[in-house]
Design a protein around this motif. Structure first.
Motif, PDB file in Angstrom:
ATOM      1  N   LYS A 226       0.800  -1.224   0.000  1.00 61.15           N
ATOM      2  CA  LYS A 226       0.000   0.000   0.000  1.00 61.15           C
ATOM      3  C   LYS A 226       0.837   1.281   0.000  1.00 61.15           C
ATOM      4  CE  LYS A 226      -4.220  -1.694   0.200  1.00 61.15           C
ATOM      5  NZ  LYS A 226      -5.261  -1.351  -0.808  1.00 61.15           N
ATOM      6  N   PHE A 227       2.062   1.202   0.523  1.00 57.59           N
ATOM      7  CA  PHE A 227       2.899   2.394   0.655  1.00 57.59           C
ATOM      8  C   PHE A 227       4.221   2.224  -0.086  1.00 57.59           C
ATOM      9  CE2 PHE A 227      -0.007   2.527   4.202  1.00 57.59           C
ATOM     10  CZ  PHE A 227      -0.282   3.877   4.386  1.00 57.59           C
ATOM     11  N   LYS A 228       4.828   3.341  -0.442  1.00 61.90           N
ATOM     12  CA  LYS A 228       6.087   3.308  -1.179  1.00 61.90           C
ATOM     13  C   LYS A 228       7.257   2.874  -0.303  1.00 61.90           C
ATOM     14  CE  LYS A 228       4.618   6.973  -4.355  1.00 61.90           C
ATOM     15  NZ  LYS A 228       4.886   8.356  -4.839  1.00 61.90           N
ATOM     16  N   LYS A 229       7.191   3.199   0.983  1.00 63.56           N
ATOM     17  CA  LYS A 229       8.291   2.855   1.884  1.00 63.56           C
ATOM     18  C   LYS A 229       7.732   2.515   3.255  1.00 63.56           C
ATOM     19  CE  LYS A 229      12.597   4.663   3.880  1.00 63.56           C
ATOM     20  NZ  LYS A 229      13.502   5.844   3.974  1.00 63.56           N
ATOM     21  N   VAL A 230       8.221   1.427   3.848  1.00 64.53           N
ATOM     22  CA  VAL A 230       7.779   0.993   5.175  1.00 64.53           C
ATOM     23  C   VAL A 230       9.008   0.625   6.001  1.00 64.53           C
ATOM     24  CG1 VAL A 230       6.432  -0.693   6.491  1.00 64.53           C
ATOM     25  CG2 VAL A 230       5.592   0.120   4.276  1.00 64.53           C
ATOM     26  N   SER A 231       9.066   1.120   7.223  1.00 59.25           N
ATOM     27  CA  SER A 231      10.196   0.809   8.095  1.00 59.25           C
ATOM     28  C   SER A 231       9.728   0.729   9.542  1.00 59.25           C
ATOM     29  CB  SER A 231      11.295   1.866   7.955  1.00 59.25           C
ATOM     30  OG  SER A 231      10.783   3.165   8.209  1.00 59.25           O
ATOM     31  N   LEU A 232      10.537   0.101  10.381  1.00 63.24           N
ATOM     32  CA  LEU A 232      10.253  -0.015  11.809  1.00 63.24           C
ATOM     33  C   LEU A 232      11.252   0.823  12.592  1.00 63.24           C
ATOM     34  CD1 LEU A 232       9.599  -3.861  12.123  1.00 63.24           C
ATOM     35  CD2 LEU A 232       7.883  -2.046  12.175  1.00 63.24           C
ATOM     36  N   LEU A 233      10.779   1.395  13.691  1.00 58.13           N
ATOM     37  CA  LEU A 233      11.645   2.234  14.515  1.00 58.13           C
ATOM     38  C   LEU A 233      11.311   2.049  15.986  1.00 58.13           C
ATOM     39  CD1 LEU A 233      13.754   4.579  14.745  1.00 58.13           C
ATOM     40  CD2 LEU A 233      11.793   6.146  14.723  1.00 58.13           C
ATOM     41  N   ARG A 234      12.344   1.865  16.773  1.00 55.63           N
ATOM     42  CA  ARG A 234      12.214   1.916  18.228  1.00 55.63           C
ATOM     43  C   ARG A 234      12.896   3.216  18.662  1.00 55.63           C
ATOM     44  NH1 ARG A 234      11.410  -1.173  22.868  1.00 55.63           N
ATOM     45  NH2 ARG A 234      12.769  -0.629  24.616  1.00 55.63           N
ATOM     46  N   PRO A 235      12.114   4.249  18.994  1.00 57.31           N
ATOM     47  CA  PRO A 235      12.698   5.563  19.290  1.00 57.31           C
ATOM     48  C   PRO A 235      13.627   5.545  20.503  1.00 57.31           C
ATOM     49  CG  PRO A 235      10.336   5.729  18.887  1.00 57.31           C
ATOM     50  CD  PRO A 235      10.644   4.275  19.031  1.00 57.31           C
ATOM     51  N   LYS A 236      14.557   6.471  20.510  1.00 59.84           N
ATOM     52  CA  LYS A 236      15.491   6.587  21.630  1.00 59.84           C
ATOM     53  C   LYS A 236      14.767   6.934  22.927  1.00 59.84           C
ATOM     54  CE  LYS A 236      19.321   8.073  18.676  1.00 59.84           C
ATOM     55  NZ  LYS A 236      20.260   9.175  18.341  1.00 59.84           N
ATOM     56  N   ALA A 237      13.625   7.624  22.820  1.00 58.27           N
ATOM     57  CA  ALA A 237      12.881   8.031  24.013  1.00 58.27           C
ATOM     58  C   ALA A 237      12.024   6.910  24.591  1.00 58.27           C
ATOM     59  CB  ALA A 237      11.997   9.236  23.695  1.00 58.27           C
ATOM     60  N   THR A 238      11.972   5.768  23.925  1.00 54.85           N
ATOM     61  CA  THR A 238      11.223   4.624  24.451  1.00 54.85           C
ATOM     62  C   THR A 238      11.908   4.092  25.707  1.00 54.85           C
ATOM     63  OG1 THR A 238      10.335   3.969  22.303  1.00 54.85           O
ATOM     64  CG2 THR A 238      10.509   2.246  23.974  1.00 54.85           C
ATOM     65  N   ARG A 239      11.136   3.804  26.717  1.00 55.20           N
ATOM     66  CA  ARG A 239      11.705   3.281  27.957  1.00 55.20           C
ATOM     67  C   ARG A 239      12.309   1.895  27.719  1.00 55.20           C
ATOM     68  NH1 ARG A 239       9.892   6.583  32.017  1.00 55.20           N
ATOM     69  NH2 ARG A 239       7.973   7.754  31.608  1.00 55.20           N
ATOM     70  N   PRO A 240      13.401   1.562  28.390  1.00 56.14           N
ATOM     71  CA  PRO A 240      14.060   0.262  28.191  1.00 56.14           C
ATOM     72  C   PRO A 240      13.140  -0.929  28.433  1.00 56.14           C
ATOM     73  CG  PRO A 240      15.501   1.743  29.410  1.00 56.14           C
ATOM     74  CD  PRO A 240      14.167   2.431  29.313  1.00 56.14           C
ATOM     75  N   SER A 241      12.184  -0.785  29.344  1.00 54.41           N
ATOM     76  CA  SER A 241      11.296  -1.902  29.678  1.00 54.41           C
ATOM     77  C   SER A 241      10.141  -2.064  28.696  1.00 54.41           C
ATOM     78  CB  SER A 241      10.723  -1.705  31.085  1.00 54.41           C
ATOM     79  OG  SER A 241       9.990  -0.484  31.158  1.00 54.41           O
ATOM     80  N   SER A 242       9.958  -1.104  27.803  1.00 57.88           N
ATOM     81  CA  SER A 242       8.817  -1.131  26.888  1.00 57.88           C
ATOM     82  C   SER A 242       9.080  -2.027  25.686  1.00 57.88           C
ATOM     83  CB  SER A 242       8.501   0.287  26.401  1.00 57.88           C
ATOM     84  OG  SER A 242       7.489   0.264  25.416  1.00 57.88           O
ATOM     85  N   ARG A 243       8.017  -2.664  25.169  1.00 51.77           N
ATOM     86  CA  ARG A 243       8.099  -3.495  23.973  1.00 51.77           C
ATOM     87  C   ARG A 243       7.552  -2.765  22.754  1.00 51.77           C
ATOM     88  NH1 ARG A 243       4.256  -7.122  25.343  1.00 51.77           N
ATOM     89  NH2 ARG A 243       4.448  -8.076  23.299  1.00 51.77           N
ATOM     90  N   GLU A 244       7.339  -1.464  22.857  1.00 48.54           N
ATOM     91  CA  GLU A 244       6.737  -0.728  21.755  1.00 48.54           C
ATOM     92  C   GLU A 244       7.687  -0.590  20.572  1.00 48.54           C
ATOM     93  OE1 GLU A 244       5.778   3.139  23.270  1.00 48.54           O
ATOM     94  OE2 GLU A 244       7.790   3.925  22.945  1.00 48.54           O
ATOM     95  N   ILE A 245       7.091  -0.591  19.396  1.00 50.08           N
ATOM     96  CA  ILE A 245       7.831  -0.365  18.160  1.00 50.08           C
ATOM     97  C   ILE A 245       6.871   0.316  17.188  1.00 50.08           C
ATOM     98  CG2 ILE A 245       7.260  -2.612  17.133  1.00 50.08           C
ATOM     99  CD1 ILE A 245      10.179  -2.615  16.049  1.00 50.08           C
ATOM    100  N   TYR A 246       7.386   1.193  16.348  1.00 49.20           N
ATOM    101  CA  TYR A 246       6.540   1.971  15.449  1.00 49.20           C
ATOM    102  C   TYR A 246       6.773   1.566  14.001  1.00 49.20           C
ATOM    103  CZ  TYR A 246       5.541   4.949  19.443  1.00 49.20           C
ATOM    104  OH  TYR A 246       5.127   5.414  20.669  1.00 49.20           O
ATOM    105  N   MET A 247       5.669   1.361  13.284  1.00 51.86           N
ATOM    106  CA  MET A 247       5.733   1.100  11.852  1.00 51.86           C
ATOM    107  C   MET A 247       5.480   2.421  11.138  1.00 51.86           C
ATOM    108  SD  MET A 247       3.789  -1.839   9.615  1.00 51.86           S
ATOM    109  CE  MET A 247       4.664  -3.106  10.552  1.00 51.86           C
ATOM    110  N   ILE A 248       6.435   2.849  10.337  1.00 54.92           N
ATOM    111  CA  ILE A 248       6.365   4.129   9.642  1.00 54.92           C
ATOM    112  C   ILE A 248       6.135   3.857   8.162  1.00 54.92           C
ATOM    113  CG2 ILE A 248       7.594   6.262   9.112  1.00 54.92           C
ATOM    114  CD1 ILE A 248       9.212   5.774  11.694  1.00 54.92           C
ATOM    115  N   CYS A 249       4.981   4.283   7.665  1.00 55.68           N
ATOM    116  CA  CYS A 249       4.575   4.017   6.283  1.00 55.68           C
ATOM    117  C   CYS A 249       4.531   5.345   5.525  1.00 55.68           C
ATOM    118  CB  CYS A 249       3.203   3.351   6.250  1.00 55.68           C
ATOM    119  SG  CYS A 249       3.075   1.877   7.297  1.00 55.68           S
ATOM    120  N   GLU A 250       5.305   5.444   4.466  1.00 57.08           N
ATOM    121  CA  GLU A 250       5.435   6.707   3.738  1.00 57.08           C
ATOM    122  C   GLU A 250       4.922   6.583   2.304  1.00 57.08           C
ATOM    123  OE1 GLU A 250       9.405   8.614   4.486  1.00 57.08           O
ATOM    124  OE2 GLU A 250       9.781   6.723   5.547  1.00 57.08           O
TER     125      GLU A 250
END
Length: 253
Positions: A226-250
């Protein structure tokens, strides 16, 4: 604050710069790396209070050369989740609260709506956009209260992610592919309407938060269609104990 109540760098910086939460720096990092929000962008922010991403969106959409369009933030109620074999969200108890627009970095262009994203119709979301033409950026920082049960938390985050994706790209039609089995698990509970069209404009960008789990790869494969570019990012501001990850679709095709 960091674990144990100690203020970390991002907490101190958010206080110094007037952001209501340290999560502002997650979106700032995404913006610096991917240039998601252009001057004049119409942004739909799906997520919870207190509104740090809203503050960052206003900052980057503003321009002395071009007046920004509306920035609409749809707040998603917090949920005390009851497990259900059909849908982990369908039987949830919803606790609704009002969202106060942060005074710093925001202005009268910001509009907020208190709504349950799982029942929000695309036509309702589209009606909130400038000239009802949809949004150029959709941000989803939605996340359920973490129970500590990894599989349960991951599955609920996928349902929320699927709903954000459906609002953005429209009705999701699955074909025989290497991702159809993954998405089918979350599709039935996140399609409250038959509207074919999404509310993200052609060429627009989408950010979706997940809790790390084995199904994220299936979402990524679908988004690459659906998108031209897709990537995953775990931001530096994410807490070490967190399992969050962001899918960035451009660049919505």
């Amino acid at each position: 604050m960091a674990a144990g109540g100690t203020a970390d760098f991002f907490y101190r910086e958010s206080q110094r710069l007037g952001y209501v939460a340290r999560s502002a720096f997650k979106l700032i990092q995404m913006q610096k790396q991917h240039k998601l929000i252009a001057p004049g962008a119409a942004v739909l922010d799906l997520g919870c209070a207190p509104g740090a991403w809203l503050q960052v969106s206003v900052r980057y959409s503003s321009s002395s050369l071009r007046a920004p369009e509306w920035l609409v933030r749809t707040w998603v109620p917090s949920r005390r989740v009851a497990l259900s074999s059909a849908s982990m969200l369908s039987n949830s108890v919803v606790a609704e609260q009002k969202v106060k627009v942060p005074s710093a970095h925001c202005d009268s262009r910001v509009r907020t709506v208190c709504a349950d994203v799982m029942t929000l119709m695309k036509r309702q979301a589209r009606a909130m956009s400038p000239q009802e033409r949809g949004f150029s950026v959709i941000l989803s920082d939605m996340c359920p209260p973490v129970s500590g049960i990894t599989t349960k938390d991951g599955a609920i985050s996928c349902e929320l992610g699927m709903r954000a994706l459906s609002l953005a790209v429209g009705k999701i039609k699955l074909k025989d592919s290497n991702y159809s089995d993954t998405l089918e698990k979350y599709l039935s509970s996140t399609e409250p309407e038959s509207d074919e069209d999404g509310v993200l404009r052609r060429g627009g960008n989408l950010v979706v938060k997940f809790l790390e789990n084995e199904d994220i790869s299936g979402f990524g494969k679908f988004c690459k269609v659906k998108f031209k570019k897709v990537s995953l990012l775990r931001p530096k501001a994410t807490r070490p104990s967190s399992r969050e990850i962001y899918m960035i679709c451009e660049g919505l095709r």
